[in-house]
Design a protein around this motif. Structure first.
Motif, PDB file in Angstrom:
ATOM      1  N   ARG A  49     -35.166 144.854  -7.105  1.00 52.00           N
ATOM      2  CA  ARG A  49     -35.026 144.602  -8.541  1.00 52.00           C
ATOM      3  C   ARG A  49     -33.636 144.062  -8.869  1.00 52.00           C
ATOM      4  N   GLU A  50     -32.611 144.692  -8.317  1.00 50.51           N
ATOM      5  CA  GLU A  50     -31.237 144.263  -8.603  1.00 50.51           C
ATOM      6  C   GLU A  50     -30.995 142.828  -8.136  1.00 50.51           C
ATOM      7  N   TRP A  51     -31.483 142.468  -6.962  1.00 48.69           N
ATOM      8  CA  TRP A  51     -31.286 141.110  -6.456  1.00 48.69           C
ATOM      9  C   TRP A  51     -32.068 140.090  -7.277  1.00 48.69           C
ATOM     10  N   ARG A  52     -33.240 140.470  -7.728  1.00 44.09           N
ATOM     11  CA  ARG A  52     -34.028 139.578  -8.587  1.00 44.09           C
ATOM     12  C   ARG A  52     -33.274 139.341  -9.905  1.00 44.09           C
ATOM     13  N   GLU A  53     -32.748 140.424 -10.505  1.00 41.07           N
ATOM     14  CA  GLU A  53     -32.052 140.323 -11.783  1.00 41.07           C
ATOM     15  C   GLU A  53     -30.694 139.632 -11.681  1.00 41.07           C
ATOM     16  N   GLU A  54     -29.924 139.953 -10.656  1.00 45.73           N
ATOM     17  CA  GLU A  54     -28.538 139.485 -10.571  1.00 45.73           C
ATOM     18  C   GLU A  54     -28.343 138.222  -9.753  1.00 45.73           C
ATOM     19  N   LEU A  55     -29.274 137.925  -8.834  1.00 44.00           N
ATOM     20  CA  LEU A  55     -29.098 136.765  -7.956  1.00 44.00           C
ATOM     21  C   LEU A  55     -30.296 135.823  -7.946  1.00 44.00           C
ATOM     22  N   GLY A  56     -31.388 136.209  -8.600  1.00 43.98           N
ATOM     23  CA  GLY A  56     -32.542 135.326  -8.734  1.00 43.98           C
ATOM     24  C   GLY A  56     -33.329 135.077  -7.468  1.00 43.98           C
ATOM     25  N   VAL A  57     -33.322 136.040  -6.552  1.00 40.04           N
ATOM     26  CA  VAL A  57     -34.078 135.886  -5.299  1.00 40.04           C
ATOM     27  C   VAL A  57     -34.965 137.090  -5.054  1.00 40.04           C
ATOM     28  N   GLU A  58     -35.976 136.886  -4.226  1.00 37.25           N
ATOM     29  CA  GLU A  58     -36.841 137.967  -3.762  1.00 37.25           C
ATOM     30  C   GLU A  58     -36.382 138.375  -2.366  1.00 37.25           C
ATOM     31  N   LEU A  59     -36.269 139.676  -2.159  1.00 33.07           N
ATOM     32  CA  LEU A  59     -35.822 140.200  -0.874  1.00 33.07           C
ATOM     33  C   LEU A  59     -36.956 140.804  -0.075  1.00 33.07           C
ATOM     34  N   LEU A  60     -36.790 140.789   1.228  1.00 28.15           N
ATOM     35  CA  LEU A  60     -37.587 141.582   2.146  1.00 28.15           C
ATOM     36  C   LEU A  60     -36.626 142.660   2.643  1.00 28.15           C
ATOM     37  N   VAL A  61     -36.812 143.884   2.176  1.00 28.66           N
ATOM     38  CA  VAL A  61     -35.905 144.980   2.521  1.00 28.66           C
ATOM     39  C   VAL A  61     -36.360 145.610   3.827  1.00 28.66           C
ATOM     40  N   GLU A  62     -35.412 145.816   4.717  1.00 32.82           N
ATOM     41  CA  GLU A  62     -35.702 146.345   6.048  1.00 32.82           C
ATOM     42  C   GLU A  62     -35.178 147.779   6.174  1.00 32.82           C
ATOM     43  N   ASP A  63     -34.425 148.075   7.195  1.00 34.32           N
ATOM     44  CA  ASP A  63     -33.991 149.439   7.482  1.00 34.32           C
ATOM     45  C   ASP A  63     -32.636 149.771   6.862  1.00 34.32           C
ATOM     46  N   GLU A  64     -32.382 151.073   6.758  1.00 29.98           N
ATOM     47  CA  GLU A  64     -31.067 151.551   6.332  1.00 29.98           C
ATOM     48  C   GLU A  64     -30.077 151.309   7.463  1.00 29.98           C
ATOM     49  N   VAL A  65     -28.904 150.780   7.116  1.00 33.14           N
ATOM     50  CA  VAL A  65     -27.857 150.519   8.098  1.00 33.14           C
ATOM     51  C   VAL A  65     -26.879 151.689   8.150  1.00 33.14           C
ATOM     52  N   THR A  66     -26.379 152.097   6.989  1.00 27.01           N
ATOM     53  CA  THR A  66     -25.431 153.206   6.882  1.00 27.01           C
ATOM     54  C   THR A  66     -25.317 153.617   5.422  1.00 27.01           C
ATOM     55  N   ASP A  67     -24.640 154.721   5.195  1.00 29.08           N
ATOM     56  CA  ASP A  67     -24.402 155.147   3.815  1.00 29.08           C
ATOM     57  C   ASP A  67     -23.045 155.838   3.733  1.00 29.08           C
ATOM     58  N   VAL A  68     -22.557 155.971   2.502  1.00 27.04           N
ATOM     59  CA  VAL A  68     -21.264 156.614   2.274  1.00 27.04           C
ATOM     60  C   VAL A  68     -21.270 157.231   0.880  1.00 27.04           C
ATOM     61  N   THR A  69     -20.601 158.358   0.747  1.00 25.70           N
ATOM     62  CA  THR A  69     -20.322 158.921  -0.562  1.00 25.70           C
ATOM     63  C   THR A  69     -18.855 158.638  -0.839  1.00 25.70           C
ATOM     64  N   TYR A  70     -18.590 158.026  -1.984  1.00 30.46           N
ATOM     65  CA  TYR A  70     -17.214 157.624  -2.310  1.00 30.46           C
ATOM     66  C   TYR A  70     -16.863 158.089  -3.724  1.00 30.46           C
ATOM     67  N   HIS A  71     -15.667 158.637  -3.854  1.00 33.08           N
ATOM     68  CA  HIS A  71     -15.187 159.156  -5.137  1.00 33.08           C
ATOM     69  C   HIS A  71     -14.209 158.162  -5.762  1.00 33.08           C
ATOM     70  N   TYR A  72     -14.717 157.331  -6.672  1.00 37.11           N
ATOM     71  CA  TYR A  72     -13.847 156.476  -7.471  1.00 37.11           C
ATOM     72  C   TYR A  72     -13.254 157.332  -8.589  1.00 37.11           C
ATOM     73  N   PRO A  73     -12.178 156.889  -9.231  1.00 35.55           N
ATOM     74  CA  PRO A  73     -11.605 157.676 -10.332  1.00 35.55           C
ATOM     75  C   PRO A  73     -12.599 157.921 -11.476  1.00 35.55           C
ATOM     76  N   ASP A  74     -13.512 156.991 -11.705  1.00 38.61           N
ATOM     77  CA  ASP A  74     -14.422 157.089 -12.838  1.00 38.61           C
ATOM     78  C   ASP A  74     -15.838 157.542 -12.472  1.00 38.61           C
ATOM     79  N   VAL A  75     -16.197 157.538 -11.194  1.00 38.15           N
ATOM     80  CA  VAL A  75     -17.573 157.882 -10.804  1.00 38.15           C
ATOM     81  C   VAL A  75     -17.628 158.177  -9.301  1.00 38.15           C
ATOM     82  N   THR A  76     -18.542 159.070  -8.925  1.00 33.38           N
ATOM     83  CA  THR A  76     -18.825 159.313  -7.513  1.00 33.38           C
ATOM     84  C   THR A  76     -20.151 158.638  -7.207  1.00 33.38           C
TER      85      THR A  76
END
Length: 127
Positions: A49-76
């Motif tokens: 959905r985000e890629w369709r809205e922000e970049l105008g393309v359709e994606l084929l989503v595959e596997d998870e590569v990695t993840d991270v939890t990050y604490h910005y000053p305004d949001v985690t």
């Protein structure tokens, strides 16, 4: 904590990176494009959905590569990087300041969002 997804789209030894708009948080910093996971969405659905809205393309989503939890000053954020490919369309700057294919070495010279910079370090180890 905000659930966020981003796409790793590769082409040879490059990947697609997007520069955030000037007026948004972390403006003009580079990122793996994606966005918030809305209630009731899977991570793959949110990324598509985000890629369709922000970049105008359709994606084929595959596997998870990695993840991270990050604490910005305004949001985690809990940010998940998913491998994907472009199923149709050509990325357009509908919301981003710039879009570029870049190597990991080029990316290290750019101002990436801190959470995305962690992804760059991890990708360097497995690329």
């Amino acid at each position: 904590m905000m659930e966020v997804v981003a796409a790793l789209i590769r082409r040879g030894d490059t990947f697609l990176a997007c520069q955030r708009p000037a007026g948004k948080d972390r403006g003009l910093q580079w990122e793996f494009a994606g966005g918030k996971v809305e209630r009731g969405e899977t991570k793959a659905q949110a990324l598509s959905r985000e890629w369709r809205e922000e970049l105008g393309v359709e994606l084929l989503v595959e596997d998870e590569v990695t993840d991270v939890t990050y604490h910005y000053p305004d949001v985690t954020v809990h940010l998940t990087l998913l491998a994907a490919s472009i199923a149709s369309g050509t990325p357009q700057k509908l919301e981003h300041a710039d879009i570029r294919w870049m190597t990991l070495a080029e990316a290290k010279e750019k101002p990436f969002c801190p959470a995305d910079r962690i992804f760059l370090e991890r990708l360097e180890a497995i690329w």
